[in-house]
Write a protein that holds these residues in place. Structure first.
Motif, short mmCIF file in Angstrom:
data_model
loop_
_atom_site.label_atom_id
_atom_site.label_comp_id
_atom_site.label_asym_id
_atom_site.label_seq_id
_atom_site.Cartn_x
_atom_site.Cartn_y
_atom_site.Cartn_z
N ASN A 124 -10.70 6.59 4.99
CA ASN A 124 -9.75 6.50 3.63
C ASN A 124 -8.33 6.66 4.00
O ASN A 124 -7.55 7.26 3.26
CB ASN A 124 -10.31 7.09 2.64
CG ASN A 124 -11.63 6.74 2.28
OD1 ASN A 124 -11.99 5.70 1.85
ND2 ASN A 124 -12.76 7.75 2.18
N GLU A 126 -5.61 4.67 4.91
CA GLU A 126 -4.72 3.89 4.07
C GLU A 126 -4.69 4.57 2.52
O GLU A 126 -3.55 4.76 1.92
CB GLU A 126 -5.17 2.37 3.79
CG GLU A 126 -4.78 1.95 5.26
CD GLU A 126 -3.51 2.21 5.69
OE1 GLU A 126 -2.28 2.13 5.16
OE2 GLU A 126 -3.20 2.58 7.04
N LYS A 127 -5.75 4.69 1.95
CA LYS A 127 -5.72 5.31 0.38
C LYS A 127 -5.02 6.66 0.35
O LYS A 127 -4.20 6.94 -0.53
CB LYS A 127 -7.09 5.40 -0.10
CG LYS A 127 -7.76 4.13 -0.23
CD LYS A 127 -9.24 4.26 -0.77
CE LYS A 127 -9.80 3.04 -0.93
NZ LYS A 127 -11.25 3.11 -1.15
N ALA A 130 -1.23 6.37 0.78
CA ALA A 130 -0.44 5.86 -0.24
C ALA A 130 -0.47 6.78 -1.47
O ALA A 130 0.42 7.14 -2.07
CB ALA A 130 -1.51 4.60 -0.86
N LYS A 131 -1.48 7.71 -1.64
CA LYS A 131 -1.54 8.70 -2.53
C LYS A 131 -0.10 9.75 -2.13
O LYS A 131 0.16 10.06 -3.19
CB LYS A 131 -2.65 9.33 -2.65
CG LYS A 131 -3.78 8.53 -3.51
CD LYS A 131 -5.24 9.30 -3.58
CE LYS A 131 -6.38 8.51 -4.38
NZ LYS A 131 -7.36 9.32 -4.56
#
Length: 141
Positions: A124, A126-127, A130-131
């Motif tokens: 995860n 990339e997620k 981004a967060k």
């Protein structure tokens, strides 16, 4: 005897046994047979479960259970205290082994948790990034 006769004889014996077993079963199911329990009586569920009797029966059962527990209250308290004492003694006797086991367990779980976090981050990535970017932007504002 040849094989066919043996098979036939075996089949006949099996059928006799099956018939005998069925008769025994049916005999035990008939109402003519003596009851297995001396105080056995058939229950009329339509009468037992109607609104008036049901509530009365539930109250009666609750009252019987309460009196039973009240009668045994001292015994129950004594058993609970004995159990607590027994448990305490057991923990005192096995304190070192338990502490060593707990330490090893924590170490093992710590390693597993590190591996899990690495795998989770890889999956995860990339997620998560981004967060984090969104949170930084919000904090700047």
């Amino acid at each position: 005897m040849d094989l066919e006769k043996l098979k036939k004889l075996r089949e006949e014996n099996f059928l006799k046994h099956k018939k005998k077993k069925r008769e025994y079963y049916l005999k035990s199911k008939t109402k003519d047979s003596p009851a297995k329990y001396k105080d056995f009586k058939e229950i009329d569920y339509s009468e037992e479960l109607n609104e008036e009797n049901f509530l009365k029966n539930m109250k009666l059962i609750a009252k019987k259970q309460k009196t039973h527990i009240d009668d045994r209250k001292d015994q129950i308290i004594k058993k609970i205290e004995d159990y607590k004492k027994q448990k305490k003694d057991y923990y005192k006797e096995n304190k070192k082994e338990r502490l060593n086991y707990d330490k090893a367990y924590r170490e093992r779980k710590k390693e597993e948790l590190k591996e899990y976090r690495k795998e989770y981050y890889k999956k995860n990535k990339e997620k998560i990034l981004a967060k984090q970017r969104e949170k930084r932007k919000q904090n700047k504002e």
